[in-house]
Design a protein around this motif. Structure first.
Motif, PDB file in Angstrom:
ATOM      1  N   TYR A  32       0.811  -1.215   0.000  1.00 40.62           N
ATOM      2  CA  TYR A  32       0.000   0.000   0.000  1.00 40.62           C
ATOM      3  C   TYR A  32       0.843   1.262   0.000  1.00 40.62           C
ATOM      4  CZ  TYR A  32      -4.505  -2.258   0.692  1.00 40.62           C
ATOM      5  OH  TYR A  32      -5.665  -2.979   0.527  1.00 40.62           O
ATOM      6  N   ARG A  33       0.374   2.249  -0.779  1.00 37.18           N
ATOM      7  CA  ARG A  33       0.877   3.591  -0.619  1.00 37.18           C
ATOM      8  C   ARG A  33       0.213   4.197   0.604  1.00 37.18           C
ATOM      9  NH1 ARG A  33      -1.194   8.687  -3.864  1.00 37.18           N
ATOM     10  NH2 ARG A  33      -2.766   8.338  -2.224  1.00 37.18           N
ATOM     11  N   MET A  34       1.000   4.730   1.487  1.00 37.04           N
ATOM     12  CA  MET A  34       0.483   5.333   2.701  1.00 37.04           C
ATOM     13  C   MET A  34       0.579   6.848   2.600  1.00 37.04           C
ATOM     14  SD  MET A  34      -0.429   2.641   4.293  1.00 37.04           S
ATOM     15  CE  MET A  34      -0.964   3.476   5.794  1.00 37.04           C
ATOM     16  N   GLY A  35      -0.407   7.518   3.137  1.00 39.18           N
ATOM     17  CA  GLY A  35      -0.406   8.967   3.070  1.00 39.18           C
ATOM     18  C   GLY A  35      -1.033   9.605   4.286  1.00 39.18           C
ATOM     19  N   TYR A  94      -5.541  12.835   8.813  1.00 34.37           N
ATOM     20  CA  TYR A  94      -6.075  11.517   8.485  1.00 34.37           C
ATOM     21  C   TYR A  94      -5.014  10.658   7.831  1.00 34.37           C
ATOM     22  CZ  TYR A  94     -10.650  13.769   9.049  1.00 34.37           C
ATOM     23  OH  TYR A  94     -11.740  14.455   9.529  1.00 34.37           O
ATOM     24  N   CYS A  95      -4.986   9.411   8.197  1.00 30.61           N
ATOM     25  CA  CYS A  95      -4.110   8.426   7.584  1.00 30.61           C
ATOM     26  C   CYS A  95      -4.867   7.681   6.499  1.00 30.61           C
ATOM     27  CB  CYS A  95      -3.605   7.445   8.646  1.00 30.61           C
ATOM     28  SG  CYS A  95      -2.473   6.177   8.034  1.00 30.61           S
ATOM     29  N   ASN A  96      -4.213   7.469   5.358  1.00 27.65           N
ATOM     30  CA  ASN A  96      -4.817   6.787   4.219  1.00 27.65           C
ATOM     31  C   ASN A  96      -3.926   5.661   3.731  1.00 27.65           C
ATOM     32  OD1 ASN A  96      -4.594   7.011   0.849  1.00 27.65           O
ATOM     33  ND2 ASN A  96      -6.648   6.629   1.674  1.00 27.65           N
ATOM     34  N   ALA A  97      -4.541   4.532   3.430  1.00 22.45           N
ATOM     35  CA  ALA A  97      -3.865   3.399   2.807  1.00 22.45           C
ATOM     36  C   ALA A  97      -4.493   3.159   1.452  1.00 22.45           C
ATOM     37  CB  ALA A  97      -3.973   2.154   3.684  1.00 22.45           C
ATOM     38  N   HIS A  98      -3.669   3.152   0.386  1.00 25.33           N
ATOM     39  CA  HIS A  98      -4.185   3.034  -0.975  1.00 25.33           C
ATOM     40  C   HIS A  98      -3.454   1.946  -1.741  1.00 25.33           C
ATOM     41  CE1 HIS A  98      -5.668   4.105  -4.954  1.00 25.33           C
ATOM     42  NE2 HIS A  98      -4.417   4.079  -5.369  1.00 25.33           N
ATOM     43  N   TYR A  99      -4.234   1.092  -2.409  1.00 27.30           N
ATOM     44  CA  TYR A  99      -3.683   0.112  -3.333  1.00 27.30           C
ATOM     45  C   TYR A  99      -4.720  -0.180  -4.405  1.00 27.30           C
ATOM     46  CZ  TYR A  99      -1.757  -4.167  -5.306  1.00 27.30           C
ATOM     47  OH  TYR A  99      -1.268  -5.122  -6.168  1.00 27.30           O
ATOM     48  N   ILE A 100      -4.397   0.187  -5.655  1.00 26.27           N
ATOM     49  CA  ILE A 100      -5.290   0.026  -6.804  1.00 26.27           C
ATOM     50  C   ILE A 100      -6.634   0.690  -6.492  1.00 26.27           C
ATOM     51  CG2 ILE A 100      -6.215  -1.582  -8.509  1.00 26.27           C
ATOM     52  CD1 ILE A 100      -3.199  -1.488  -8.406  1.00 26.27           C
ATOM     53  N   SER A 101      -7.691  -0.079  -6.342  1.00 31.28           N
ATOM     54  CA  SER A 101      -9.008   0.485  -6.070  1.00 31.28           C
ATOM     55  C   SER A 101      -9.367   0.477  -4.588  1.00 31.28           C
ATOM     56  CB  SER A 101     -10.083  -0.263  -6.847  1.00 31.28           C
ATOM     57  OG  SER A 101     -10.139  -1.628  -6.465  1.00 31.28           O
ATOM     58  N   ASN A 102      -8.441   0.101  -3.754  1.00 31.11           N
ATOM     59  CA  ASN A 102      -8.696   0.027  -2.319  1.00 31.11           C
ATOM     60  C   ASN A 102      -8.211   1.282  -1.612  1.00 31.11           C
ATOM     61  OD1 ASN A 102      -9.809  -2.621  -2.385  1.00 31.11           O
ATOM     62  ND2 ASN A 102      -7.741  -3.475  -2.458  1.00 31.11           N
ATOM     63  N   ASP A 103      -9.084   1.892  -0.848  1.00 30.34           N
ATOM     64  CA  ASP A 103      -8.757   3.044  -0.031  1.00 30.34           C
ATOM     65  C   ASP A 103      -9.337   2.844   1.357  1.00 30.34           C
ATOM     66  OD1 ASP A 103      -8.614   5.078  -2.765  1.00 30.34           O
ATOM     67  OD2 ASP A 103      -7.306   5.524  -1.051  1.00 30.34           O
ATOM     68  N   PHE A 104      -8.490   2.996   2.351  1.00 31.65           N
ATOM     69  CA  PHE A 104      -8.921   2.888   3.735  1.00 31.65           C
ATOM     70  C   PHE A 104      -8.455   4.114   4.484  1.00 31.65           C
ATOM     71  CE2 PHE A 104      -8.289  -1.464   2.188  1.00 31.65           C
ATOM     72  CZ  PHE A 104      -9.568  -1.958   2.354  1.00 31.65           C
TER      73      PHE A 104
END
Length: 115
Positions: A32-35, A94-104
């Motif tokens: 995951y890309r974290m942001g 806010y913390c974000n986790a992103h991978y392809i179509s997944n965002d949390f």
């Protein structure tokens, strides 16, 4: 059962420092890309800093040189070291986790910088 949980926010005087942490579970963290994003009253959510799975980083111009994002894949945790804080940094982070179509997203943690 994905969980994204921020911690480390609080009240600090201008010029001070804070270190935010974001612990993620239920995902393959290393993919995951974290942001970190933030939202101040009356403004839209903006990207503060991001770090890719290869540890390439990027920052908003307003925080470049003051903030540092890092990740510890062994701990499924991303950090945001914030130095030389300014009142303009006051926001919910806010913390974000992103991978392809997944965002949390996490619930956010309040950072308040007093003059």
């Amino acid at each position: 059962q994905v969980q994204v949980v921020e911690s480390g926010g609080g009240l600090v005087q201008a010029g001070g420092s804070l270190r935010l942490s974001c612990a993620a579970s239920g995902i393959s963290f290393s993919f995951y890309r974290m942001g970190w994003f933030r939202q101040a009253p009356g403004k839209q959510r903006e990207l503060v800093a991001a770090i890719t799975r290869g540890s390439v980083t990027n920052y908003a111009a307003s925080v470049e040189g003051r903030f540092t994002i890092s990740r510890d894949n062994a701990k499924n945790t991303v950090y945001l070291q914030m130095n030389s804080l300014e009142p303009e940094d006051t926001a919910i982070y806010y913390c974000n986790a992103h991978y392809i179509s997944n965002d949390f997203w996490g619930q956010g943690t309040q950072v308040t910088v007093s003059a």
